[in-house]
Write a protein that holds these residues in place. Structure first.
Motif, PDB file in Angstrom:
ATOM      1  N   GLY A 309      -9.421  51.192  52.199  1.00 44.93           N
ATOM      2  CA  GLY A 309      -9.230  49.772  52.473  1.00 44.93           C
ATOM      3  C   GLY A 309     -10.346  48.892  51.946  1.00 44.93           C
ATOM      4  N   HIS A 335     -11.219  46.503  56.889  1.00 42.88           N
ATOM      5  CA  HIS A 335     -10.894  47.514  55.881  1.00 42.88           C
ATOM      6  C   HIS A 335      -9.957  48.610  56.397  1.00 42.88           C
ATOM      7  CE1 HIS A 335     -14.206  50.061  57.502  1.00 42.88           C
ATOM      8  NE2 HIS A 335     -13.556  51.054  56.939  1.00 42.88           N
ATOM      9  N   GLU A 337      -7.328  48.185  58.282  1.00 39.78           N
ATOM     10  CA  GLU A 337      -5.980  47.633  58.146  1.00 39.78           C
ATOM     11  C   GLU A 337      -5.589  47.492  56.681  1.00 39.78           C
ATOM     12  OE1 GLU A 337      -5.056  44.631  61.530  1.00 39.78           O
ATOM     13  OE2 GLU A 337      -7.224  44.443  61.123  1.00 39.78           O
ATOM     14  N   TYR A 338      -6.541  47.084  55.849  1.00 37.49           N
ATOM     15  CA  TYR A 338      -6.255  47.048  54.416  1.00 37.49           C
ATOM     16  C   TYR A 338      -5.865  48.438  53.911  1.00 37.49           C
ATOM     17  CZ  TYR A 338      -8.573  42.435  54.236  1.00 37.49           C
ATOM     18  OH  TYR A 338      -8.922  41.127  54.426  1.00 37.49           O
ATOM     19  N   GLY A 339      -6.644  49.448  54.343  1.00 33.08           N
ATOM     20  CA  GLY A 339      -6.345  50.812  53.913  1.00 33.08           C
ATOM     21  C   GLY A 339      -4.965  51.261  54.340  1.00 33.08           C
ATOM     22  N   HIS A 340      -4.594  50.949  55.574  1.00 29.28           N
ATOM     23  CA  HIS A 340      -3.271  51.337  56.056  1.00 29.28           C
ATOM     24  C   HIS A 340      -2.176  50.682  55.235  1.00 29.28           C
ATOM     25  CE1 HIS A 340       0.197  51.332  58.917  1.00 29.28           C
ATOM     26  NE2 HIS A 340      -0.202  52.572  59.053  1.00 29.28           N
ATOM     27  N   GLU A 341      -2.376  49.420  54.869  1.00 25.69           N
ATOM     28  CA  GLU A 341      -1.378  48.735  54.038  1.00 25.69           C
ATOM     29  C   GLU A 341      -1.279  49.379  52.662  1.00 25.69           C
ATOM     30  OE1 GLU A 341       0.843  46.171  54.595  1.00 25.69           O
ATOM     31  OE2 GLU A 341       0.341  46.688  56.657  1.00 25.69           O
ATOM     32  N   ILE A 342      -2.424  49.790  52.106  1.00 24.91           N
ATOM     33  CA  ILE A 342      -2.424  50.390  50.772  1.00 24.91           C
ATOM     34  C   ILE A 342      -1.633  51.692  50.749  1.00 24.91           C
ATOM     35  CG2 ILE A 342      -3.907  51.517  49.046  1.00 24.91           C
ATOM     36  CD1 ILE A 342      -6.038  49.369  49.728  1.00 24.91           C
ATOM     37  N   LEU A 357      -6.145  54.059  59.607  1.00 18.66           N
ATOM     38  CA  LEU A 357      -6.098  52.822  60.388  1.00 18.66           C
ATOM     39  C   LEU A 357      -7.045  52.856  61.588  1.00 18.66           C
ATOM     40  CD1 LEU A 357      -4.767  50.074  60.979  1.00 18.66           C
ATOM     41  CD2 LEU A 357      -2.964  51.299  62.208  1.00 18.66           C
TER      42      LEU A 357
END
Length: 484
Positions: A309, A335, A337-342, A357
């Protein structure tokens, strides 16, 4: 056998000696060994391994992807039903020695494979003889001619299911017993978990192999003779093709992981090597907890990608030399949450997505992004949190030198119960007592990482962990990813 632990050398030597003792009676002139059938079946099994070494065969099966020799077990199981036990043991040897190995040392691995298959084929043949398999598949006194040419007596097929099933079970049991022993001695897997799940995972595929082996034996004993048995090779090669597709897909998965990790490393140079080490430490913890091999692979992905993330965090924040402002800290804390979205759309990651996450959650609920408590935090996330904090403390930062392993473990134990899951901390302590710690692991060698083997360091300067702010508890302080 240099490089192999002493216990594993003794184990392999014992297996080879047992296999030789099982096969040697076939060389006795009074044994009336049906050499025609032995040679034919051994050649057939060895031929089945040719796609491994033949460029044309590799292309037909989908490139240079390795093919599992387990796909050709029906040949060995047919030999167990058709031949005396000592002769059945010999059938496995040429093909096992000819097949390639993916990891070194190649010689001992080939010898080990030949010994284990010979022992399994001998046990399967002994079982078939004990339950009367010869009475339903072979003449009472087989001769070399009768074993190679059509028999005068057709097999009693319905009654052949019992000896075929029991011999397959014996074959499977011996292989799993030997494999668990080599995991315990060569790979240093804890004895209490070395055999866990091996038999259950092997039963279904070996049952299919047993049916195919019985089909080969029945066709061999039919009026059409041994050429009819070759038709069983078609579904076997189809299974090889499917296995090759699986390996190609697995290679694509590894390439995806490497690309994501390299993207993070380029953006934040301090994380170079950190992700791979966290993946390695996560596997060590998970193995101590007794997780099966499938979950070990996924938790390795979770550790490697836990900081992916950071691709969504501005580079100026990641590379800032001074302390972070409250606003910058809030950006950093996004980061996970960004990682989970990625990775949300990457299906093969499974439980790893939840770990990405939630790896900054704390047992007392003071973590982020959602303030989960205790067992609300996914198990994988609790494992990765400990692995992440441990590597952060034992890695050199821009503002401090790496802490000794003992000091880092003491800090993890101090924070166990409030910040970290005590069970995960204890598992890491046991794993490091058993394996030690060498901070030079790469994502390019999943076999080494999954088994707890760490290659020697190549360039220590390239394996510094990422920097961060100077405060905070281990793993959830004010660092660029929350590390101390």
């Amino acid at each position: 056998m240099a490089g192999i632990p002493a216990g594993a050398r003794a184990y392999i030597t014992g297996a080879v000696a047992c296999a030789a003792a099982c096969a040697l009676p076939a060389l006795d002139p009074d044994a009336r060994t049906p050499w025609g059938a032995v040679v034919l079946l051994a050649a057939l099994y060895a031929f089945c391994e040719l796609p491994h070494v033949c460029p044309v065969g590799r292309r037909l099966l989908g490139g240079s992807v390795p093919v599992s020799s387990g796909s050709f077990f029906p040949v060995l199981l047919a030999a167990a039903l058709l031949l005396p036990p000592a002769a059945a043991a010999l059938v496995a040897v040429p093909g096992a020695l000819a097949a390639p190995v993916e990891r070194r040392p190649a010689g001992p691995r080939r010898v080990w494979r030949a010994a284990r298959l010979a022992l399994a084929a001998w046990a399967a043949a002994q079982t078939a003889v004990a339950v009367g398999g010869g009475d339903v598949l072979s003449p009472a006194s087989p001769s070399p001619a009768s074993m190679v040419s059509p028999a005068s007596m057709a097999p009693d097929f319905p009654y052949a299911l019992l000896p075929a099933g029991l011999s397959t079970l014996a074959f499977c049991a011996v292989l799993t017993a030997l494999d668990g022993g080599i995991l315990a001695t060569a790979e240093r897997v804890p004895v209490r978990s070395a055999w866990r799940g091996l038999l259950a995972r092997s039963l279904a595929p070996h049952a299919v192999h047993g049916l195919a082996g019985l089909m080969m034996a029945v066709l061999w004993r039919s009026p059409y003779g041994w050429p009819a048995a070759l038709f069983v090779l078609l579904p076997m090669y189809i299974s090889c093709w499917m296995f090759a597709q699986y390996h190609r897909e697995r290679g694509a998965h590894q390439a995806t992981i490497r690309a994501l990790v390299q993207a993070v490393d380029i953006k934040d140079a301090y994380t170079r090597g950190h992700s791979e080490r966290v993946g390695h430490a996560s596997v060590l913890i998970a193995r101590e907890l007794g997780m099966d091999e499938a979950r070990l692979e996924v938790i390795r992905f979770a550790g490697i990608l836990h900081d992916v993330g950071k691709l969504g965090v501005p580079t100026r924040v990641l590379r800032k030399d001074g302390p972070l402002t409250p606003e910058e800290r809030r950006v950093i804390e996004l980061h996970p949450e960004y990682g989970h979205e990625i990775v949300r759309g990457i299906g093969f990651l499974g439980e790893a997505r939840a770990a990405i996450l939630h790896h900054h959650e704390r047992l007392d609920g003071s973590g982020y992004p959602y303030g989960l408590r205790g067992h609300q935090i996914p198990e994988f996330a609790r494992v990765v949190a400990v692995a992440d904090a441990f590597d952060a403390m034992t890695s050199t930062r821009s503002y401090r030198r790496a802490r000794p392993v003992g000091t880092a473990l003491a800090e993890l134990e101090r924070c166990a119960g409030t910040q970290f899951d005590p069970r995960m901390v204890r598992a890491l302590v046991r794993a490091l007592d058993r394996h030690g710690w060498q901070p030079a692991v790469t994502a390019d060698d999943p076999h080494e990482t999954a088994r707890g083997n760490v290659p020697p360091p190549r360039d220590p300067a390239r394996h510094r962990a990422h920097g961060g702010a100077r405060g905070g508890a281990p793993g959830h302080g004010g660092g660029r990813d929350g590390a101390p």
